[in-house]
Motif scaffolding. Sequence first.
Motif, PDB file in Angstrom:
ATOM      1  N   VAL A  68     -20.518  35.991 -12.895  1.00 14.64           N
ATOM      2  CA  VAL A  68     -20.734  34.545 -12.777  1.00 14.64           C
ATOM      3  C   VAL A  68     -19.447  33.867 -12.332  1.00 14.64           C
ATOM      4  N   ALA A  92     -26.568  27.128 -13.585  1.00 17.30           N
ATOM      5  CA  ALA A  92     -27.371  28.180 -14.201  1.00 17.30           C
ATOM      6  C   ALA A  92     -28.753  27.600 -14.458  1.00 17.30           C
ATOM      7  N   MET A 144     -25.877  29.779 -20.104  1.00 14.51           N
ATOM      8  CA  MET A 144     -26.778  30.919 -20.065  1.00 14.51           C
ATOM      9  C   MET A 144     -27.766  30.872 -21.229  1.00 14.51           C
ATOM     10  N   VAL A 185     -32.328  34.576 -15.164  1.00 14.83           N
ATOM     11  CA  VAL A 185     -31.594  33.352 -14.835  1.00 14.83           C
ATOM     12  C   VAL A 185     -30.972  33.479 -13.447  1.00 14.83           C
ATOM     13  N   VAL A 213     -27.998  31.996 -11.093  1.00 14.60           N
ATOM     14  CA  VAL A 213     -26.740  31.244 -11.072  1.00 14.60           C
ATOM     15  C   VAL A 213     -26.378  31.020  -9.609  1.00 14.60           C
TER      16      VAL A 213
END
Length: 372
Positions: free
Chosen positions: A184, A193, A217, A227, A229
Amino acid sequence: MNAPTRKPRVALVFGGRSSEHGISCVTAGSVLAAIDRDAYDVVPVGIATDGRWVLEADEPGRLAIRGNDLPEVDSAGSPVALMGATTGTDLVVAEPSSVPSVIGEVDVVFPLLHGPWGEDGTLQGMLEMAGVRYVGSGVLASAVGMDKAYMKVVLQAAGLPVTPGIVVTRAEWDQDPVGTRARVEALGFPSFAKPARAGSSMGISKVHDVDEVDEAMAEAFRHDPKVLVEQSMEGSREVECGVLGTLEGPAETSRPGEVRTGGDHEFYDFEAKYLADQQTEIDIPADLPPGTEKELRDMAVRAFEALSCEGLARVDFFVTPDGSLVINELNTMPGFTPTSMYPQLWAASGMTYPELVDRLIRLALARDTGLR
């Protein structure tokens, strides 16, 4: 003398089990108020948060936002079910301890569900199995449109530019938090996110530095175990375009509109979309050079076709400082209240909200289900 032709019967299905239940109810209230009762018979069907299907009251006012309170489906209503048959589809109402009654034949379902268990192809698959016509995209387009990670794969394969980003699963995060956090961080800050399979800006956080990664997160994982990002595209303008199917020929596009958030909102989050008071400004049409607007509208149709969409979609873009275009995402069931962006785009392009509702129903009535 011939008997009068029965009006098409439209079942509005709304609510659902997702975190967007309330917004779906607000959308349904708007459509109930706008649909032409001289042209259609209307049956409101709510899906409660526990998944039960119930017959709802035909009362648009009950489904409006009250302050910051969102409406809900009344789970105490009479249970209903769609029953497929060779001659049509019946809507069956079952009262406790009574023989089920039938509310005529349903000609088309207008799904007004947002998020999982409705916008993601699950409801569309059920309707296909039952042989029921419905408004909007089919199973594949709905599923791909809901999953932003796979959406990017399809759009990139079609040669369309997308926002740079990475996918993080809950399993990856739990098994290797240090390595995943480094991935990330390598993407750069600020970033966003977001749940891969949610809408209405649910669960999205802007991440300014590595110290905010864990909290962002955790918030996204509350909505989805997968998820996305993405780079924040700092300095870019957020411009959206409506796409609408036609009975013949390629899809049409609206004039594009630009979203500008203000007040305490750093981005177009849930509160800015639905609850903020005069803190979000929308410019329709967006102030774009003619060449850029044409490119954006052409790109919106290409994205619509790449996902095999039908009926309607809203395509969201970033216009970068150098004027280039990047697709942020495509929504197969965008917000659909009269004040939502999609209807506003069409209103500015010469189509009223009732006309838009009618167009979508007519498109659905004109097509078959499945591969026929």
